[in-house]
Design a protein around this motif. Sequence first.
Motif, PDB file in Angstrom:
ATOM      1  N   HIS A   7       0.811  -1.211   0.000  1.00  5.11           N
ATOM      2  CA  HIS A   7       0.000   0.000   0.000  1.00  5.11           C
ATOM      3  C   HIS A   7       0.850   1.269   0.000  1.00  5.11           C
ATOM      4  CE1 HIS A   7      -3.427  -2.571   0.527  1.00  5.11           C
ATOM      5  NE2 HIS A   7      -2.831  -3.131   1.562  1.00  5.11           N
ATOM      6  N   HIS A   8       2.166   1.128  -0.067  1.00  3.68           N
ATOM      7  CA  HIS A   8       3.057   2.293  -0.124  1.00  3.68           C
ATOM      8  C   HIS A   8       3.221   2.705  -1.584  1.00  3.68           C
ATOM      9  CE1 HIS A   8       6.595   4.826   0.267  1.00  3.68           C
ATOM     10  NE2 HIS A   8       6.306   4.899   1.551  1.00  3.68           N
ATOM     11  N   PRO A   9       3.283   4.002  -1.857  1.00  3.52           N
ATOM     12  CA  PRO A   9       3.442   4.446  -3.251  1.00  3.52           C
ATOM     13  C   PRO A   9       4.709   3.920  -3.931  1.00  3.52           C
ATOM     14  CG  PRO A   9       3.005   6.327  -1.808  1.00  3.52           C
ATOM     15  CD  PRO A   9       3.147   5.120  -0.933  1.00  3.52           C
ATOM     16  N   LEU A  10       5.705   3.547  -3.156  1.00  2.00           N
ATOM     17  CA  LEU A  10       6.954   3.034  -3.724  1.00  2.00           C
ATOM     18  C   LEU A  10       7.023   1.508  -3.723  1.00  2.00           C
ATOM     19  CD1 LEU A  10       9.450   5.592  -2.157  1.00  2.00           C
ATOM     20  CD2 LEU A  10       8.586   5.539  -4.501  1.00  2.00           C
ATOM     21  N   VAL A  31      15.618   6.312   3.707  1.00  4.40           N
ATOM     22  CA  VAL A  31      15.967   5.686   2.438  1.00  4.40           C
ATOM     23  C   VAL A  31      16.015   6.730   1.335  1.00  4.40           C
ATOM     24  CG1 VAL A  31      15.042   3.412   3.076  1.00  4.40           C
ATOM     25  CG2 VAL A  31      13.569   5.042   1.913  1.00  4.40           C
ATOM     26  N   GLU A  32      16.949   6.532   0.427  1.00  5.06           N
ATOM     27  CA  GLU A  32      17.089   7.424  -0.718  1.00  5.06           C
ATOM     28  C   GLU A  32      16.307   6.816  -1.873  1.00  5.06           C
ATOM     29  OE1 GLU A  32      20.662  10.005  -2.530  1.00  5.06           O
ATOM     30  OE2 GLU A  32      21.022   7.847  -2.503  1.00  5.06           O
ATOM     31  N   THR A  33      15.304   7.551  -2.351  1.00  2.26           N
ATOM     32  CA  THR A  33      14.452   7.059  -3.427  1.00  2.26           C
ATOM     33  C   THR A  33      14.961   7.490  -4.794  1.00  2.26           C
ATOM     34  OG1 THR A  33      13.019   8.987  -3.258  1.00  2.26           O
ATOM     35  CG2 THR A  33      12.441   7.052  -1.936  1.00  2.26           C
ATOM     36  N   ALA A  34      15.711   8.571  -4.806  1.00  4.03           N
ATOM     37  CA  ALA A  34      16.352   9.114  -6.001  1.00  4.03           C
ATOM     38  C   ALA A  34      17.530   9.932  -5.493  1.00  4.03           C
ATOM     39  CB  ALA A  34      15.380   9.981  -6.787  1.00  4.03           C
ATOM     40  N   ILE A  39      13.627   9.820   2.201  1.00  3.32           N
ATOM     41  CA  ILE A  39      12.350   9.760   2.914  1.00  3.32           C
ATOM     42  C   ILE A  39      12.514   8.854   4.131  1.00  3.32           C
ATOM     43  CG2 ILE A  39      11.009  10.162   0.801  1.00  3.32           C
ATOM     44  CD1 ILE A  39      10.235   7.124   0.948  1.00  3.32           C
ATOM     45  N   VAL A  40      11.524   8.875   5.004  1.00  2.69           N
ATOM     46  CA  VAL A  40      11.528   8.034   6.197  1.00  2.69           C
ATOM     47  C   VAL A  40      10.318   7.109   6.126  1.00  2.69           C
ATOM     48  CG1 VAL A  40      11.369   8.028   8.712  1.00  2.69           C
ATOM     49  CG2 VAL A  40      12.674   9.825   7.553  1.00  2.69           C
ATOM     50  N   ILE A  41      10.563   5.810   6.276  1.00  3.47           N
ATOM     51  CA  ILE A  41       9.468   4.837   6.311  1.00  3.47           C
ATOM     52  C   ILE A  41       9.756   3.825   7.418  1.00  3.47           C
ATOM     53  CG2 ILE A  41       8.895   5.083   3.863  1.00  3.47           C
ATOM     54  CD1 ILE A  41      10.255   2.432   3.312  1.00  3.47           C
ATOM     55  N   PRO A  42       8.714   3.213   7.957  1.00  2.00           N
ATOM     56  CA  PRO A  42       8.928   2.166   8.964  1.00  2.00           C
ATOM     57  C   PRO A  42       9.759   1.022   8.365  1.00  2.00           C
ATOM     58  CG  PRO A  42       6.613   2.806   8.873  1.00  2.00           C
ATOM     59  CD  PRO A  42       7.288   3.447   7.702  1.00  2.00           C
ATOM     60  N   PRO A  80       3.937  24.215  -0.312  1.00  3.10           N
ATOM     61  CA  PRO A  80       5.065  23.305  -0.502  1.00  3.10           C
ATOM     62  C   PRO A  80       5.824  23.096   0.804  1.00  3.10           C
ATOM     63  CG  PRO A  80       5.571  25.473  -1.382  1.00  3.10           C
ATOM     64  CD  PRO A  80       4.137  25.504  -0.949  1.00  3.10           C
ATOM     65  N   ALA A  81       6.514  21.982   0.892  1.00  2.07           N
ATOM     66  CA  ALA A  81       7.351  21.708   2.056  1.00  2.07           C
ATOM     67  C   ALA A  81       8.463  22.747   2.117  1.00  2.07           C
ATOM     68  CB  ALA A  81       7.950  20.310   1.956  1.00  2.07           C
ATOM     69  N   PRO A  82       8.910  23.111   3.324  1.00  2.00           N
ATOM     70  CA  PRO A  82      10.018  24.053   3.429  1.00  2.00           C
ATOM     71  C   PRO A  82      11.231  23.545   2.653  1.00  2.00           C
ATOM     72  CG  PRO A  82       9.051  23.610   5.587  1.00  2.00           C
ATOM     73  CD  PRO A  82       8.430  22.659   4.618  1.00  2.00           C
ATOM     74  N   GLU A  83      11.983  24.477   2.107  1.00  2.00           N
ATOM     75  CA  GLU A  83      13.161  24.111   1.323  1.00  2.00           C
ATOM     76  C   GLU A  83      14.095  23.230   2.156  1.00  2.00           C
ATOM     77  OE1 GLU A  83      16.720  26.477  -0.894  1.00  2.00           O
ATOM     78  OE2 GLU A  83      14.725  27.372  -0.949  1.00  2.00           O
ATOM     79  N   ARG A  84      14.645  22.207   1.524  1.00  2.00           N
ATOM     80  CA  ARG A  84      15.595  21.282   2.147  1.00  2.00           C
ATOM     81  C   ARG A  84      14.933  20.379   3.184  1.00  2.00           C
ATOM     82  NH1 ARG A  84      21.221  22.901   1.576  1.00  2.00           N
ATOM     83  NH2 ARG A  84      21.555  21.732   3.466  1.00  2.00           N
ATOM     84  N   SER A  85      13.616  20.239   3.150  1.00  2.00           N
ATOM     85  CA  SER A  85      12.929  19.338   4.072  1.00  2.00           C
ATOM     86  C   SER A  85      12.887  17.942   3.477  1.00  2.00           C
ATOM     87  CB  SER A  85      11.489  19.799   4.317  1.00  2.00           C
ATOM     88  OG  SER A  85      11.485  20.971   5.068  1.00  2.00           O
ATOM     89  N   ARG A  86      12.818  16.957   4.336  1.00  2.00           N
ATOM     90  CA  ARG A  86      12.642  15.580   3.883  1.00  2.00           C
ATOM     91  C   ARG A  86      11.202  15.188   4.147  1.00  2.00           C
ATOM     92  NH1 ARG A  86      17.744  12.709   6.578  1.00  2.00           N
ATOM     93  NH2 ARG A  86      16.280  12.806   8.278  1.00  2.00           N
ATOM     94  N   THR A  87      10.680  14.303   3.309  1.00  2.00           N
ATOM     95  CA  THR A  87       9.324  13.827   3.502  1.00  2.00           C
ATOM     96  C   THR A  87       9.336  12.319   3.682  1.00  2.00           C
ATOM     97  OG1 THR A  87       8.899  13.518   1.146  1.00  2.00           O
ATOM     98  CG2 THR A  87       8.405  15.701   2.063  1.00  2.00           C
ATOM     99  N   ASP A  88       8.202  11.786   4.128  1.00  2.00           N
ATOM    100  CA  ASP A  88       8.113  10.357   4.407  1.00  2.00           C
ATOM    101  C   ASP A  88       7.689   9.528   3.209  1.00  2.00           C
ATOM    102  OD1 ASP A  88       5.461  10.902   4.124  1.00  2.00           O
ATOM    103  OD2 ASP A  88       4.891  10.334   6.150  1.00  2.00           O
ATOM    104  N   GLY A  89       7.639  10.116   2.049  1.00  2.00           N
ATOM    105  CA  GLY A  89       7.283   9.365   0.853  1.00  2.00           C
ATOM    106  C   GLY A  89       5.857   9.575   0.403  1.00  2.00           C
TER     107      GLY A  89
END
Length: 107
Positions: A7-10, A31-34, A39-42, A80-89
């Motif tokens: 169920h994860h987009p990746l 994890v680096e997706t690109a 991003i951060v995932i369990p 948009p997310a703040p510049e240089r922010s990481r997201t959870d995917g």
Amino acid sequence: MTVHYPHHPLFGKRVRRQGVDHREGGAVAHVETAPGNVIVIPTWMLDPIAYAGMEIGKPRASLEALIMAFELGDDAWDEPAPERSRTDGIGHVVDGGGLCSGEGGAA
């Protein structure tokens, strides 16, 4: 590594683990997706066996409640997310502040 949670987009995509944090709710992997996108995932989402033992239960929210929540929260995603922010995917900011970083919003 591969994202095994269906169920994860990746789901099915290969990612490179950068590190692991142990948090109150369990371990999470950075994890680096690109190149340059972390991003951060369990960690269990990276385990091919973890999901196999899970059971799908009855829905806990009605479709109407989910639609209402989506409509109420839709405006929050316009910024948009703040510049240089990481997201959870899936768009939640995991550092750098903002609505979904734990500062007054959902984690």
